[in-house]
Design an enzyme around this catalytic site. Structure first.
Site, short mmCIF file in Angstrom:
data_model
loop_
_atom_site.label_atom_id
_atom_site.label_comp_id
_atom_site.label_asym_id
_atom_site.label_seq_id
_atom_site.Cartn_x
_atom_site.Cartn_y
_atom_site.Cartn_z
N ASP A 120 -9.22 6.60 -1.15
CA ASP A 120 -8.18 7.34 -1.86
C ASP A 120 -8.80 8.07 -3.03
O ASP A 120 -10.03 8.13 -3.17
CB ASP A 120 -7.06 6.40 -2.31
CG ASP A 120 -7.51 5.41 -3.39
OD1 ASP A 120 -8.72 5.35 -3.69
OD2 ASP A 120 -6.64 4.71 -3.94
N TYR A 140 -6.38 6.31 4.73
CA TYR A 140 -6.52 5.36 3.62
C TYR A 140 -5.73 4.08 3.89
O TYR A 140 -6.26 2.97 3.80
CB TYR A 140 -6.06 5.97 2.29
CG TYR A 140 -5.85 4.89 1.26
CD1 TYR A 140 -6.93 4.31 0.61
CD2 TYR A 140 -4.57 4.39 0.98
CE1 TYR A 140 -6.75 3.27 -0.29
CE2 TYR A 140 -4.38 3.36 0.08
CZ TYR A 140 -5.47 2.81 -0.56
OH TYR A 140 -5.31 1.77 -1.42
N GLU A 173 0.82 -1.21 0.00
CA GLU A 173 0.00 0.00 0.00
C GLU A 173 0.85 1.26 0.00
O GLU A 173 0.53 2.25 -0.67
CB GLU A 173 -0.95 0.00 1.20
CG GLU A 173 -2.08 -1.01 1.10
CD GLU A 173 -3.01 -0.72 -0.06
OE1 GLU A 173 -3.07 0.43 -0.53
OE2 GLU A 173 -3.70 -1.67 -0.50
#
Length: 382
Positions: A151, A133, A50
């Site tokens: 996001d 996020y 991520e």
């Protein structure tokens, strides 16, 4: 929970929400991308992916992800990694504060959680460099918590679904999209739900050239049904990066070694090695990189400043090289290369300098501007 109606958003009834979840997840089950970080529930691996995926395309991330986990297979390995190896692992990805924050967070995990990744959204959110996020992505994918991962891609899809007349680029509006997602997210499969929206937002519902007629959720999309896809999402254009003029000095000694400098300052590209770089000069004063875009003075004056700063007096070749251009999010660098040779190999400046043969360059972390400078130099010197 905020009142969505104050933002002009009318939420669906429970039956429609259930139908939306079912439709989106059925599409995801058929079309989901086979990605290495989707083959694990390890929160450390998901975290690495991520962070890498921020500002970087999937196809670029995959080899970096695999190498990073090979070099640093555990949180402990990341926490203890030497700076140069850490930066080398991230070399070319840009936004280097990401990996520095990752190491700081890994050290937090070692100190506060005995090396085990925290399992709650609140604890994950408190780690260095992890925002709402990323915390939502890790919590939902690794631990099955019903936490949205909001996001830009997700906000784009939501803006089209509900014809949201608010700028998705304005941070204060993020809470609106967070509130929408908290209602829509599938409590049984939150990780898949978040990832389905990620896949949809990066492809069919992309910012440029979307294909709304192919969207599995087109029958739910107000923008699609009302023919307003070209209007949403609302997003004001970003400010253009500020142009910055720089000059880099390619100095070679009699042994064929090049002068490299480590940027020891806590700022852009700190910790990376490059040819010495000086900012443009004005009245013999060092310019602030962020405040001046005047054209540089004559190169001769820059050479004098280099000789004073680095305590070297090279013989300047006068060779001409292509100007290097590199754009960061807030700056656009224009780098002029200046070549010289030095008979002196002793380095007396208090800067962190080394003479390095070109065959050893691979051992040092180089940011993209340095790689471009090497390419321009080698192209001219063929």
């Amino acid at each position: 929970m905020i009142d969505l109606t104050t933002y002009g958003v009318e939420m669906w009834d429970e039956e429609k929400i259930f139908s939306f979840r079912k439709t989106l997840l059925a599409w995801y089950d058929q079309e989901k991308r086979d990605l290495p970080w989707r083959r694990t529930k390890d929160p450390y691996c998901i975290w690495v992916s991520e962070i890498m995926l921020q500002q970087t395309q999937v196809k670029t991330v995959i080899p970096y992800y695999e190498r990073f986990l090979n070099w640093f297979p555990t949180v402990a390995d990341l926490a203890e990694a030497p700076e140069e190896k850490l930066l080398k692992a991230w070399e070319g990805l840009g936004y280097y504060s990401r990996v520095r924050n990752m190491q700081a967070a890994a050290q937090q995990i070692m100190a506060e959680f005995k090396g085990k990744f925290p399992t709650t959204y609140a604890a994950i959110s408190n780690l260095k460099g992890i925002g709402p996020y990323t915390a939502g992505a890790i919590a939902s994918i690794a631990f099955g918590l019903a936490e949205p991962a909001v996001d830009g891609n997700v906000m784009r899809v939501m803006a089209r679904l509900f014809e949201v007349d608010h700028d998705i680029g304005d941070p204060k509006n993020r809470k609106l999209f967070q509130a929408i997602m908290e209602i829509l997210i599938d409590p049984e499969r939150p990780g898949d739900f978040n990832q389905a929206l990620m896949d949809l937002g990066t492809d069919i519902e992309s910012a440029k050239k979307p294909r709304p007629e192919e969207s599995p959720i087109r029958s739910f999309s107000a923008a699609y049904l009302n023919g307003t896809m070209d209007k949403y999402p609302i997003k004001k254009p970003k400010k253009k990066p500020r142009p910055i003029a720089l000059q880099a000095f390619i100095i070679k000694n009699n042994e064929g070694e090049f002068l490299l400098e480590k940027n020891t300052e806590e700022r852009l590209l700190g910790g990376f090695w490059s040819f010495p770089i000086l900012e443009v000069q004005d009245d013999s004063q060092q310019l602030n990189l962020f405040e001046n875009d005047d054209k540089p003075l004559e190169v001769a004056s820059q050479k004098v400043i280099f000789e004073e700063e680095y305590q070297l007096k090279p013989s300047w070749t006068g060779a001409q090289f292509s100007t290097i251009s590199h754009t960061f999010s807030h700056q656009k660098w224009q780098i002029e290369l200046i070549e010289g040779t030095s008979e002196t190999v002793m380095l007396t400046s208090d800067r962190e300098l080394l003479w390095v043969p070109v065959e050893d360059f691979s051992y040092y972390p180089f940011a993209t501007p340095q790689k471009k400078m090497i390419q321009a130099y080698q192209h001219t010197r063929k």
